[in-house]
Every structure is written in C-alpha cells, then in structure tokens.
Design a protein around this motif. Structure first.
Motif, PDB file in Angstrom:
ATOM      1  N   HIS A 259     -24.317  -1.259 -20.682  1.00  0.00           N
ATOM      2  CA  HIS A 259     -25.660  -1.271 -20.979  1.00  0.00           C
ATOM      3  C   HIS A 259     -26.002  -1.479 -22.415  1.00  0.00           C
ATOM      4  O   HIS A 259     -26.579  -2.327 -22.971  1.00  0.00           O
ATOM      5  N   VAL A 260     -24.993  -1.223 -23.397  1.00  0.00           N
ATOM      6  CA  VAL A 260     -24.740  -1.524 -24.714  1.00  0.00           C
ATOM      7  C   VAL A 260     -24.650  -2.967 -24.837  1.00  0.00           C
ATOM      8  O   VAL A 260     -25.235  -3.586 -25.531  1.00  0.00           O
ATOM      9  N   GLU A 261     -23.764  -3.543 -24.027  1.00  0.00           N
ATOM     10  CA  GLU A 261     -23.541  -4.889 -24.219  1.00  0.00           C
ATOM     11  C   GLU A 261     -24.902  -5.733 -23.651  1.00  0.00           C
ATOM     12  O   GLU A 261     -25.213  -6.931 -24.368  1.00  0.00           O
ATOM     13  N   ASN A 262     -25.675  -5.214 -22.920  1.00  0.00           N
ATOM     14  CA  ASN A 262     -26.820  -5.902 -22.478  1.00  0.00           C
ATOM     15  C   ASN A 262     -27.901  -5.675 -23.483  1.00  0.00           C
ATOM     16  O   ASN A 262     -28.449  -6.707 -23.889  1.00  0.00           O
ATOM     17  N   LEU A 263     -27.997  -4.657 -24.086  1.00  0.00           N
ATOM     18  CA  LEU A 263     -28.961  -4.670 -25.496  1.00  0.00           C
ATOM     19  C   LEU A 263     -28.422  -5.511 -26.457  1.00  0.00           C
ATOM     20  O   LEU A 263     -29.307  -6.132 -27.262  1.00  0.00           O
ATOM     21  N   LEU A 264     -27.111  -5.909 -26.799  1.00  0.00           N
ATOM     22  CA  LEU A 264     -26.712  -6.826 -27.699  1.00  0.00           C
ATOM     23  C   LEU A 264     -26.876  -8.142 -27.244  1.00  0.00           C
ATOM     24  O   LEU A 264     -26.526  -9.079 -27.892  1.00  0.00           O
ATOM     25  N   GLY A 265     -27.394  -8.484 -26.047  1.00  0.00           N
ATOM     26  CA  GLY A 265     -27.678  -9.871 -25.557  1.00  0.00           C
ATOM     27  C   GLY A 265     -26.373 -10.494 -25.122  1.00  0.00           C
ATOM     28  O   GLY A 265     -26.254 -11.760 -24.657  1.00  0.00           O
ATOM     29  N   ILE A 266     -25.396  -9.698 -24.663  1.00  0.00           N
ATOM     30  CA  ILE A 266     -23.901 -10.218 -24.115  1.00  0.00           C
ATOM     31  C   ILE A 266     -23.889 -10.616 -22.817  1.00  0.00           C
ATOM     32  O   ILE A 266     -23.472 -11.698 -22.423  1.00  0.00           O
TER      33      ILE A 266
END
Length: 295
Positions: free
Chosen positions: A178-185
């Motif tokens: 989810h953090v990766e998703n928020l970072l746009g990764i």
C-alpha cells in the motif's frame, strides 16, 4: 511479542461466516507489537502450483476463475471481537499509527489508511477473486488488504514458521505494498510489466516484493522505538520465516531445483537482507530496491 495494547483499527470489514478459530500466542499480554516475517506470497506460485505470473505490480491476485465459495455481501465493519480478528485489527492499527507519522516526515507523502477484509475461503475483490490458497494480498484498485486468517495456521504447519511476530509481518508486508502504491511505484511497475518480457516482468516483481519486505522492516523499527514491541527471539523468528519462503527454497522443495529467472518474490537471502535493512535503518529511502543494480 506484545500486541495486546495496540489500538485496534476500525478500517476492517469482517466477511467471515463466524469468528476465526485461529489462536494468537500471547494475545492476552499487554504492550505493543513488533514485527514478523514475510511468509505470504511464496505460497502462490511454487508451493501451491498457482501460476506466479498472475502477480501484477506486487499484488497477488487472480484475474478470473471460480471458487468453491464466494462472499459477495458486505461484512461487519470495525474491529472484530474474536482473538484472531482483534490481532489483525491491532496490527493494522499499529501500521496506521506508524505510517501516518513516518511517510510524511520522511518522503513528504500523506498516508491514507488502507482497508482490510477478513474472509473465509474466498471472496470478491476489485482485483478479482480472493482465495485462501493465494495467501494474503493487497489490491491496489480498492486499496485493500485481503486475508483469510487460516493462512497463519498454514504458515505454522507447512513452513514451521509460526509465531505472532511472523504473523504480524504478513500484514505489515501487504501494507508495505500500500505504501508503494501511495508512492506511485505500483502503477509504474504495472505499466512496465505490460511492455516487458516474462523474465523482465519477474525481475520487476521481485523488486516490488523486496521493497515491501524492507518497508515492513521500517514499520517494525518505528513500532519498536515507540511501543517497545519486540521480545527476545522475535527477530530470529522473523528471519527464519523470511528464509523459509524464498523462491529458491520453495522451488527446491517443490521441484528439486531452483530457476532464478523465474523468481517473482526473491531468494531467501534477499528477503531476509531487505527486511533487516528496513529494520536497522528505519528509513523509506533505504528500501530503494529499484535503484540497486542487483536486489
């Protein structure tokens, strides 16, 4: 490890037919919670015979197919009352408390809490069917972690990697996606995978998974700093679990040999190393698996 005093997240939807029968060791103790190990995604491909190519952008999901059971009705919202549900809500709540502070401080990105769906057998997600055999997974479309809590029993029986520390990491790893998703990764990786060869797509998947390992370690670092969550043996428990589900070990167990170019989650050594990197450094920037020449 101590998790009894953690704040329970209300961002939980319980679709289980009745409470969970899974028992969390030490659930009645006060204190905080530490970390676990990753244990999640290696079940999908080599251990259970499900094609690992269904992984998209680090979120294990089925693109179609049926199941013996489907829960399409909404479940109960809020923290469940049974021990297993309380454990899941407590870990999710702790990741919320950590990332709400850490993500804006370290990378100037606001944290938006994900949802968690607890289910039994199978259920619907916006990424397709969620099935217990898949293990827990994160769906970036609806920003939700899906988990059948009986998976923790599988961890203990199949991989001898039980313990609340390891179980907590399963959730923290998915929150790492989810953090990766928020970072746009994740969106960038999904686009790159569509244009890549199978081998290149697998390598991108490995980097996504190892970054989630590292981010789970970052969570553990800050959870320990603030709540003094770890108990003796917890880190060793996590490392044992991470080692148990590396692609190389799973492939050797399933077919007698390892084929590195088909790895989708990383070797045992890689998974342990990146988790420990996050745990020791406590920084999102330390988890740049894409910047490393070889993860």
């Amino acid at each position: 490890m101590r998790w009894g005093d953690f704040r329970r997240s209300e961002n939980v939807e319980d679709r289980r037919g009745g409470g969970g029968g899974f028992h969390i060791p030490g659930g009645g103790r006060g204190g905080g919670i530490g970390i676990g190990t990753i244990l999640v995604l290696g079940l999908i491909g080599w251990a259970l015979g499900i094609d690992p190519r269904i992984l998209i952008g680090g979120a294990e999901m089925l693109s179609g197919g049926g199941s013996s059971y489907e829960q399409s009705q909404p479940g109960t919202r809020g923290a469940p009352q049974d021990e297993a549900g309380q454990f899941a809500a407590a870990i999710l709540g702790n990741t919320e408390d950590v990332w709400t502070t850490v993500l804006p401080q370290q990378v100037n990105v606001a944290y938006k809490n994900p949802r968690m769906v607890l289910f039994s057998g199978a259920t619907r997600s916006n990424c397709g069917f969620a099935q217990a055999a898949m293990g827990p997974f994160y769906c970036p479309v609806d920003q939700t972690v899906y988990i059948d809590l009986s998976f923790f029993d599988d961890m203990r029986r199949r991989f001898r990697a039980g313990g609340d520390f390891a179980y907590a990491y399963v959730i923290a790893h998915e929150v790492g996606h989810h953090v990766e998703n928020l970072l746009g990764i994740l969106p960038k990786v999904q686009q790159a995978q569509r244009q890549a060869s199978q081998r290149q797509a697998n390598e991108l998947s490995v980097r996504v998974e190892l970054m989630a390992d590292c981010l789970a370690g970052v969570w553990a670092n800050h959870s320990e700093q603030r709540w003094k969550a770890l108990e003796p043996g917890d880190v060793e428990e996590a490392m044992n679990a991470a080692e148990a589900i590396g692609d190389d070990r799973l492939q050797r167990a399933g077919q007698g040999y390892a084929v590195p170019e088909t790895f989708t989650h990383g070797s045992s050594e890689q998974r342990v190393r990146w988790f420990m990197t996050g745990l020791k450094e406590g920084r999102v920037q330390a988890c740049d698996t894409f910047g490393a020449s070889r993860p």
